[in-house]
Design a protein around this motif. Structure first.
Motif, PDB file in Angstrom:
ATOM      1  N   TYR A 196      24.551   5.730  -0.863  1.00  0.00           N
ATOM      2  CA  TYR A 196      23.729   6.282  -0.136  1.00  0.00           C
ATOM      3  C   TYR A 196      22.878   5.267   0.956  1.00  0.00           C
ATOM      4  CZ  TYR A 196      23.897  10.694  -2.535  1.00  0.00           C
ATOM      5  OH  TYR A 196      24.564  11.833  -2.936  1.00  0.00           O
ATOM      6  N   LEU A 197      22.584   5.648   2.219  1.00  0.00           N
ATOM      7  CA  LEU A 197      21.796   4.768   2.952  1.00  0.00           C
ATOM      8  C   LEU A 197      20.605   5.237   2.968  1.00  0.00           C
ATOM      9  CD1 LEU A 197      21.459   2.874   5.418  1.00  0.00           C
ATOM     10  CD2 LEU A 197      22.009   4.789   6.992  1.00  0.00           C
ATOM     11  N   VAL A 198      19.283   4.847   2.967  1.00  0.00           N
ATOM     12  CA  VAL A 198      18.234   5.283   2.804  1.00  0.00           C
ATOM     13  C   VAL A 198      17.327   5.092   4.191  1.00  0.00           C
ATOM     14  CG1 VAL A 198      15.815   5.514   1.383  1.00  0.00           C
ATOM     15  CG2 VAL A 198      18.107   4.962   0.411  1.00  0.00           C
ATOM     16  N   MET A 199      16.629   6.038   4.715  1.00  0.00           N
ATOM     17  CA  MET A 199      15.975   6.160   5.830  1.00  0.00           C
ATOM     18  C   MET A 199      14.381   6.391   5.765  1.00  0.00           C
ATOM     19  SD  MET A 199      18.805   7.637   8.464  1.00  0.00           S
ATOM     20  CE  MET A 199      18.316   7.015   9.798  1.00  0.00           C
ATOM     21  N   ILE A 200      13.596   5.712   5.928  1.00  0.00           N
ATOM     22  CA  ILE A 200      12.176   5.905   5.494  1.00  0.00           C
ATOM     23  C   ILE A 200      11.253   5.889   6.592  1.00  0.00           C
ATOM     24  CG2 ILE A 200      10.102   5.403   4.121  1.00  0.00           C
ATOM     25  CD1 ILE A 200      12.123   4.101   2.113  1.00  0.00           C
ATOM     26  N   SER A 201      10.416   6.917   6.930  1.00  0.00           N
ATOM     27  CA  SER A 201       9.363   6.812   8.064  1.00  0.00           C
ATOM     28  C   SER A 201       7.973   7.161   7.434  1.00  0.00           C
ATOM     29  CB  SER A 201       9.746   8.151   9.085  1.00  0.00           C
ATOM     30  OG  SER A 201      10.971   7.904   9.502  1.00  0.00           O
ATOM     31  N   ALA A 202       6.931   6.742   8.060  1.00  0.00           N
ATOM     32  CA  ALA A 202       5.666   6.796   7.681  1.00  0.00           C
ATOM     33  C   ALA A 202       4.740   7.280   9.030  1.00  0.00           C
ATOM     34  CB  ALA A 202       5.049   5.664   7.145  1.00  0.00           C
ATOM     35  N   PHE A 203       4.041   8.062   8.620  1.00  0.00           N
ATOM     36  CA  PHE A 203       3.042   8.718  10.013  1.00  0.00           C
ATOM     37  C   PHE A 203       1.629   8.490   9.631  1.00  0.00           C
ATOM     38  CE2 PHE A 203       6.732  11.364   9.155  1.00  0.00           C
ATOM     39  CZ  PHE A 203       7.624  11.059  10.142  1.00  0.00           C
TER      40      PHE A 203
ATOM     41  N   THR B 211       4.295  11.671  -0.170  1.00  0.00           N
ATOM     42  CA  THR B 211       2.863  12.051  -0.316  1.00  0.00           C
ATOM     43  C   THR B 211       2.482  11.379  -1.267  1.00  0.00           C
ATOM     44  OG1 THR B 211       3.638  14.412   0.211  1.00  0.00           O
ATOM     45  CG2 THR B 211       1.342  14.159  -0.561  1.00  0.00           C
ATOM     46  N   ASN B 212       1.302  10.368  -0.741  1.00  0.00           N
ATOM     47  CA  ASN B 212       0.461   9.573  -1.523  1.00  0.00           C
ATOM     48  C   ASN B 212       1.426   8.539  -2.430  1.00  0.00           C
ATOM     49  OD1 ASN B 212      -2.117  11.029  -0.997  1.00  0.00           O
ATOM     50  ND2 ASN B 212      -1.458  12.553  -2.493  1.00  0.00           N
ATOM     51  N   GLY B 213       2.394   8.026  -1.632  1.00  0.00           N
ATOM     52  CA  GLY B 213       3.071   7.022  -2.281  1.00  0.00           C
ATOM     53  C   GLY B 213       4.334   7.468  -2.988  1.00  0.00           C
ATOM     54  N   ARG B 214       4.549   8.918  -3.059  1.00  0.00           N
ATOM     55  CA  ARG B 214       5.548   9.325  -3.982  1.00  0.00           C
ATOM     56  C   ARG B 214       6.675  10.363  -3.397  1.00  0.00           C
ATOM     57  NH1 ARG B 214       6.420   6.878  -8.370  1.00  0.00           N
ATOM     58  NH2 ARG B 214       7.356   8.641  -9.141  1.00  0.00           N
ATOM     59  N   TYR B 215       7.632  10.276  -3.706  1.00  0.00           N
ATOM     60  CA  TYR B 215       8.782  11.278  -3.456  1.00  0.00           C
ATOM     61  C   TYR B 215       9.592  11.950  -4.631  1.00  0.00           C
ATOM     62  CZ  TYR B 215      12.535   8.033  -3.627  1.00  0.00           C
ATOM     63  OH  TYR B 215      13.489   7.289  -4.458  1.00  0.00           O
TER      64      TYR B 215
ATOM     65  N   LYS C 292       0.970  -1.278  -0.028  1.00  0.00           N
ATOM     66  CA  LYS C 292       0.084  -0.153  -0.007  1.00  0.00           C
ATOM     67  C   LYS C 292       0.838   1.214   0.016  1.00  0.00           C
ATOM     68  CE  LYS C 292      -3.583  -2.288   2.489  1.00  0.00           C
ATOM     69  NZ  LYS C 292      -4.276  -2.226   3.795  1.00  0.00           N
ATOM     70  N   PRO C 293       0.559   2.419  -0.849  1.00  0.00           N
ATOM     71  CA  PRO C 293       1.327   3.580  -0.733  1.00  0.00           C
ATOM     72  C   PRO C 293       1.371   4.036   0.468  1.00  0.00           C
ATOM     73  CG  PRO C 293      -0.382   3.411  -2.600  1.00  0.00           C
ATOM     74  CD  PRO C 293      -0.615   2.310  -1.818  1.00  0.00           C
ATOM     75  N   ILE C 294       2.570   4.631   0.943  1.00  0.00           N
ATOM     76  CA  ILE C 294       2.673   5.420   2.193  1.00  0.00           C
ATOM     77  C   ILE C 294       2.109   6.748   1.736  1.00  0.00           C
ATOM     78  CG2 ILE C 294       4.304   6.519   3.381  1.00  0.00           C
ATOM     79  CD1 ILE C 294       6.114   4.154   3.556  1.00  0.00           C
ATOM     80  N   GLU C 295       0.867   7.027   2.516  1.00  0.00           N
ATOM     81  CA  GLU C 295       0.211   8.527   2.420  1.00  0.00           C
ATOM     82  C   GLU C 295       0.865   9.444   2.852  1.00  0.00           C
ATOM     83  OE1 GLU C 295      -2.517   8.499   0.483  1.00  0.00           O
ATOM     84  OE2 GLU C 295      -2.116   6.480   0.172  1.00  0.00           O
ATOM     85  N   LYS C 296       1.525   9.509   3.957  1.00  0.00           N
ATOM     86  CA  LYS C 296       2.283  10.547   4.710  1.00  0.00           C
ATOM     87  C   LYS C 296       3.628   9.891   5.366  1.00  0.00           C
ATOM     88  CE  LYS C 296       1.617  14.497   7.514  1.00  0.00           C
ATOM     89  NZ  LYS C 296       0.684  15.210   8.569  1.00  0.00           N
ATOM     90  N   GLY C 297       4.655  10.582   4.828  1.00  0.00           N
ATOM     91  CA  GLY C 297       6.028  10.158   5.393  1.00  0.00           C
ATOM     92  C   GLY C 297       7.161  11.101   5.128  1.00  0.00           C
ATOM     93  N   ALA C 298       8.460  10.407   5.333  1.00  0.00           N
ATOM     94  CA  ALA C 298       9.774  11.184   4.949  1.00  0.00           C
ATOM     95  C   ALA C 298      10.623  10.237   4.288  1.00  0.00           C
ATOM     96  CB  ALA C 298      10.050  12.057   6.210  1.00  0.00           C
ATOM     97  N   ILE C 299      11.594  10.694   3.608  1.00  0.00           N
ATOM     98  CA  ILE C 299      12.613   9.702   3.066  1.00  0.00           C
ATOM     99  C   ILE C 299      13.829  10.550   3.188  1.00  0.00           C
ATOM    100  CG2 ILE C 299      12.015  10.499   0.652  1.00  0.00           C
ATOM    101  CD1 ILE C 299      13.088   7.537  -0.109  1.00  0.00           C
TER     102      ILE C 299
END
Length: 143
Positions: free
Chosen positions: A86-93, A70-74, A45-52
């Motif tokens: 790069y190391l990638v860090m993802i958060s979802a709220f 936002t809505n599964g896109r960055y 499911k797309p992450i609706e709100k988060g940070a990468i």
């Protein structure tokens, strides 16, 4: 110095110069600007709100970048990152449904909680290599 000695000396100098030039060119190849965009899903499911966040690794020049999901896109295209690892860090709220006023006179705030497992953010092992120019990196996260 004989003519033959001068030719050999010139040949050595040319070889050394050629070697040095190739080394310098190789060092500069990682300094190519790049951008990155893509999709982020969790359990399909797309992450609706988060940070990468992209954190530089292994001598990659620059600072990396951070942006919203936002809505599964960055899309990280404004700050110039450099080609490299790069190391990638993802958060979802998610909204908890709780609202509160943090201090007198402040506007009401919606409480959110970060719901992804630590292995995608504070303990992330997600890694990517970006090339110079535009990159697309999609992340399909599962438990």
């Amino acid at each position: 110095m004989t003519h033959q000695d001068r030719q050999q000396s010139n040949c050595r100098v040319s070889m050394i110069c050629g070697l040095l030039m190739s080394m310098v060119a190789g060092c500069g190849s990682g300094n190519q600007p790049c951008t990155v965009e893509g999709s982020v899903t969790y359990k399909s499911k797309p992450i609706e709100k988060g940070a990468i966040r992209f954190v530089t690794e292994d001598g990659t020049p620059g600072e990396g970048d951070l942006g919203p999901i936002t809505n599964g896109r960055y899309s990280l295209t404004k700050k110039q990152m450099m080609a490299g690892k790069y190391l990638v860090m993802i958060s979802a709220f998610q909204d908890t449904g709780r609202r509160f006023i943090p201090e007198p006179g402040a506007p009401e705030v919606v409480e959110e909680r970060q719901y992804l497992p630590k292995k995608f953010n504070s303990s992330s092992k997600l890694k990517v290599s970006l090339k110079g120019g535009a990159n697309t990196e999609d992340f399909n996260l599962t438990d």
